[in-house]
Scaffold this motif. Structure first.
Motif, short mmCIF file in Angstrom:
data_model
loop_
_atom_site.label_atom_id
_atom_site.label_comp_id
_atom_site.label_asym_id
_atom_site.label_seq_id
_atom_site.Cartn_x
_atom_site.Cartn_y
_atom_site.Cartn_z
N GLN A 1 14.37 32.21 -1.83
CA GLN A 1 12.93 32.31 -2.01
C GLN A 1 12.25 30.96 -1.80
O GLN A 1 11.18 30.88 -1.17
CB GLN A 1 12.63 32.86 -3.41
N LEU A 2 12.88 29.89 -2.33
CA LEU A 2 12.32 28.56 -2.11
C LEU A 2 12.35 28.19 -0.63
O LEU A 2 11.40 27.59 -0.10
CB LEU A 2 13.11 27.53 -2.92
N GLU A 3 13.42 28.55 0.04
CA GLU A 3 13.52 28.27 1.48
C GLU A 3 12.39 28.96 2.25
O GLU A 3 11.76 28.37 3.13
CB GLU A 3 14.87 28.76 1.99
N LEU A 4 12.12 30.24 1.92
CA LEU A 4 11.07 30.97 2.61
C LEU A 4 9.69 30.42 2.27
O LEU A 4 8.78 30.41 3.11
CB LEU A 4 11.16 32.46 2.26
N THR A 5 9.53 29.96 1.02
CA THR A 5 8.26 29.33 0.65
C THR A 5 8.03 28.07 1.47
O THR A 5 6.92 27.82 1.99
CB THR A 5 8.25 28.99 -0.85
N GLU A 6 9.08 27.26 1.62
CA GLU A 6 8.96 26.04 2.43
C GLU A 6 8.70 26.39 3.89
O GLU A 6 7.94 25.69 4.57
CB GLU A 6 10.24 25.21 2.30
N ARG A 7 9.32 27.46 4.36
CA ARG A 7 9.10 27.87 5.75
C ARG A 7 7.64 28.27 5.95
O ARG A 7 7.02 27.93 6.97
CB ARG A 7 10.02 29.05 6.07
N ALA A 8 7.09 29.01 4.99
CA ALA A 8 5.68 29.41 5.10
C ALA A 8 4.77 28.20 5.10
O ALA A 8 3.81 28.11 5.89
CB ALA A 8 5.33 30.36 3.94
N GLN A 9 5.03 27.23 4.18
CA GLN A 9 4.21 26.02 4.13
C GLN A 9 4.32 25.24 5.45
O GLN A 9 3.30 24.76 5.98
CB GLN A 9 4.67 25.15 2.96
N ASN B 1 5.03 26.40 8.44
CA ASN B 1 4.34 27.11 9.52
C ASN B 1 2.83 26.95 9.42
O ASN B 1 2.14 26.78 10.43
CB ASN B 1 4.71 28.60 9.48
N VAL B 2 2.30 26.99 8.18
CA VAL B 2 0.86 26.81 8.00
C VAL B 2 0.44 25.41 8.44
O VAL B 2 -0.59 25.23 9.11
CB VAL B 2 0.46 27.07 6.53
N THR C 1 0.96 20.72 22.25
CA THR C 1 1.93 21.77 22.59
C THR C 1 1.96 22.80 21.47
O THR C 1 2.13 22.45 20.30
CB THR C 1 3.33 21.17 22.76
N PRO C 2 1.76 24.09 21.79
CA PRO C 2 1.80 25.11 20.73
C PRO C 2 3.13 25.07 20.00
O PRO C 2 4.20 25.00 20.62
CB PRO C 2 1.63 26.42 21.52
N PRO C 3 3.11 25.11 18.68
CA PRO C 3 4.37 24.99 17.92
C PRO C 3 5.24 26.24 17.98
O PRO C 3 6.43 26.17 17.69
CB PRO C 3 3.88 24.74 16.49
N ALA D 1 3.57 32.69 14.36
CA ALA D 1 4.02 32.04 13.13
C ALA D 1 4.48 33.07 12.11
O ALA D 1 5.49 32.89 11.42
CB ALA D 1 2.90 31.19 12.55
N MET D 2 3.75 34.16 12.01
CA MET D 2 4.12 35.23 11.09
C MET D 2 5.44 35.87 11.54
O MET D 2 6.32 36.17 10.72
CB MET D 2 3.02 36.28 11.03
N GLN D 3 5.58 36.07 12.85
CA GLN D 3 6.82 36.62 13.39
C GLN D 3 8.00 35.70 13.08
O GLN D 3 9.09 36.17 12.71
CB GLN D 3 6.65 36.82 14.90
N ASP D 4 7.79 34.40 13.23
CA ASP D 4 8.85 33.43 12.93
C ASP D 4 9.27 33.51 11.47
O ASP D 4 10.47 33.47 11.15
CB ASP D 4 8.34 32.02 13.26
N TRP D 5 8.30 33.63 10.57
CA TRP D 5 8.62 33.69 9.15
C TRP D 5 9.42 34.95 8.82
O TRP D 5 10.41 34.90 8.08
CB TRP D 5 7.35 33.64 8.30
N TRP D 6 9.01 36.08 9.36
CA TRP D 6 9.71 37.32 9.06
C TRP D 6 11.10 37.34 9.67
O TRP D 6 12.02 37.94 9.11
CB TRP D 6 8.89 38.53 9.51
#
Length: 601
Positions: free
Chosen positions: A74-82, A84-85, A102-104, A133-138
């Motif tokens: 869960q912490l890993e996914l939270t960091e991933r979301a931060q 990406n934002v 360059t688009p990330p 970005a949303m696709q990457d997170w999921w």
């Protein structure tokens, strides 16, 4: 490779094809109220497109419970979301300030929805990057977790991808720059044309009518037009013998066994890319099985029916036309799986009529069968069986939706945008016309295939019995030629490669550029084609697919000439072409190729 001086085939007594008597797949005794449950499940299955809601719920429950007890994840996914934002904010700020940035996030290799340059302009780039970005997170969120069943992880990723793709900015007219520009250019005519196309497609879907072939793509005239005639017919198939195009031919004929999930003429499309026409031009006598398109009255057809009244009946017919000669057998996709079963059974029983075995995009082991495994478990198969029970078969549109969903980005949404919002007509192609020429799968046979092969993987586990006795692929001693394609999502090439784990015979393996169909249709002169080829001597040690790939050099061009050379090496000599015609005075060929079964809808 040494050629035998005498190719006299060991043949048994010719088999008289029997009349097919369908058998109900629910032959075991059931309480009379059981049919109520089946009818309800069948109705739900039709509404759900054959997808089991229970399987979907089970996958998400498994994923959610494992994520709930994994605070580190869960912490890993939270960091991933931060992360990406922050990437989105930095890129957006740079874009608004007019700086090059360059688009990330980049679309996947097979995703062509954002290739138009206008997607790089504001504000469209913001929507595109937000979606990616949303696709990457999921993708990260639905990756494997310790203890999570891999199939459930794959299913949650797949289902989330379907949901994201449905709401992608490329599908929304007010967010897609291509649609906006086309609407401005035509004054909205594209949307009117698109509405007409949508209405036309909805009517066709509801009525299940069959579209006539567009001009220039008529079967028997423009497609499936290699000259030949029907030399045998039974309840299950018509046998085509193609007319010779050379003064002499190889003594051993070729029998093609296509999958009954498709019309055979994928191998005989336009004259320029017809594999059949090419082989006939190279001096081979070619026979083709053209399967019947079964209706509900043939729901009880089994895999054994296809083996005995299909492959073996075709061999018997060929033995009559070309006596005392062995046969090169070539199976494509599911037809190749049936050929492998037949060849192993013939080897077990001492039937030596096969000169060689060729498997094209064929799996014999289904442990790594790719994304199709997401649709195979006990609940899912029971769901499909109930749907087939109610209608007697699995219809091709129901199968086509499954194949399309795996690559929904291109096969569903890109086409929908082009057709319904940009107002573009589908440009006809030979392979596109073939792809829309749908077939059905008999209920019993498809159930046996899903359970015995896909779900239980019996063939390579030593548990697949024919006539009450288990068969083994290692009994096959005839030379084999196996073709896999690099981007096949139906029969992944590493899964096809596993034939080398279960056989000891002389084997040539080819990996060619393309997908399940496009890689096979790789005629000489086809631009940007390459292949890799390797040989394993009989009894040689096994090499894994990654080591094999590392050691093989890509060769530019078509693999068809390699196959022709291999067939020549495994044939005996050149002879005058065999006569074509009825098998006996009492049997008259009903018509010229491509016959009547290919026209069934």
């Amino acid at each position: 490779m040494n050629k035998s001086t005498s190719k006299q085939a060991k043949v048994g007594k010719a088999r008289v094809p029997t009349t097919l008597v369908p058998t109900d797949i629910t032959a075991e005794p059931q309480h009379k109220h059981y049919d109520i449950d089946r009818a309800i499940r069948a109705a739900v299955a039709k509404m759900a497109g054959g997808i089991s809601p229970h399987s979907a719920y089970e996958a998400w429950s498994d994923w959610a419970m494992h994520l709930n007890r994994s605070p580190g994840r869960q912490l890993e996914l939270t960091e991933r979301a931060q992360s990406n934002v922050l990437k989105l904010l930095r890129h957006s700020a740079s874009t608004l300030l007019g700086k090059d940035s360059t688009p990330p996030f980049q679309p996947k290799d097979y995703d062509h929805r954002f290739v138009d340059p206008s997607w790089n302009n504001a504000p469209f780039i913001f929507w595109q990057q937000g979606f990616l970005a949303m696709q990457d997170w999921w993708d990260q969120a639905t990756d494997n977790m310790r203890g999570l069943h891999k199939q459930d992880a794959d299913r949650t990723r797949f289902q989330m991808r379907q949901l994201l793709d449905f709401g992608a900015p490329s599908n929304l007219p007010w967010m897609n720059p291509e649609i906006i520009a086309e609407t401005a250019r035509t004054g909205g005519r594209n949307l009117v044309d698109g509405a007409f196309h949508l209405t036309e497609d909805m009517i066709q879907t509801l009525t299940q009518t069959h579209k006539p072939a567009p001009e220039g793509y008529e079967i028997g005239v423009d497609l499936a037009c290699t000259p030949g005639e029907i030399v045998f017919r039974n309840t299950l198939f018509e046998l085509i013998q193609y007319a010779p195009q050379t003064d002499q031919v190889q003594a051993e004929p070729i029998l093609f066994i296509p999958a009954w999930i498709m019309k055979y003429y994928i191998l005989d499309l336009s004259p320029h890319n017809s594999m059949i026409n090419y082989l006939v031009q190279q001096g081979f006598t070619v026979f083709m099985i053209s399967w019947r398109n079964p209706t509900a009255d043939l729901s009880g057809l089994s895999l054994e029916d296809y083996r005995i009244n299909g492959v073996l009946a075709a061999l018997d017919a060929i033995n009559t036309i070309v006596p005392d000669r062995k046969v090169h057998a070539n199976g494509y996709c599911l037809g190749g799986t049936l050929l492998a079963i037949t060849a192993a059974t013939m080897a077990r029983d001492g039937d030596e009529r096969l000169a060689s075995v060729t498997l094209m995009a064929t799996q014999v082991d289904f442990a790594e069968a790719g994304e199709l495994l997401m649709f195979v478990d006990e609940s899912q198969i029971a769901f499909v069986e109930d749907m087939m029970w109610s209608q007697g078969y699995l219809d091709r549109p129901q199968m086509a939706r499954t194949f399309s969903a795996i690559r929904a980005e291109d096969l569903i949404y890109t086409r929908a945008v082009n057709r319904y919002f940009l107002g573009k007509e589908d440009l006809p192609t030979d392979i596109g016309v073939w792809n829309g020429d749908t077939t059905r799968m008999p209920a019993r046979m498809h159930s046996e295939y899903l359970r015995g092969l896909f779900l239980e993987n019996r063939l390579t586990a030593g548990r697949f019995a024919v006539e009450g006795r288990v068969i083994a692929l290692k009994d096959i001693s005839t030379p084999m030629f196996v073709i896999a394609t690099e981007t096949d999502h139906i029969a992944p090439w590493r899964s096809v490669y596993k034939i080398q784990l279960f056989t000891d015979c002389d084997l040539t393996f080819v990996l060619t550029k393309g997908g399940h169909n496009g890689g096979i249709l790789s005629e000489p002169g086809h631009a940007d084609r390459h292949y890799r080829i390797g040989h394993r001597a009989a009894g040689a040690l096994y090499k894994g697919p990654d080591l094999w790939l590392f050691r093989q050099t890509a060769v530019s061009g078509s693999w068809w000439p390699e196959y022709t050379n291999w067939l020549n090496e495994n044939s005996s000599d050149l002879v005058s072409p065999p006569q074509s015609g009825p098998l006996s005075p009492g049997f008259e060929p009903p018509c010229a190729a491509p016959g009547t079964y290919v026209h069934q809808t």
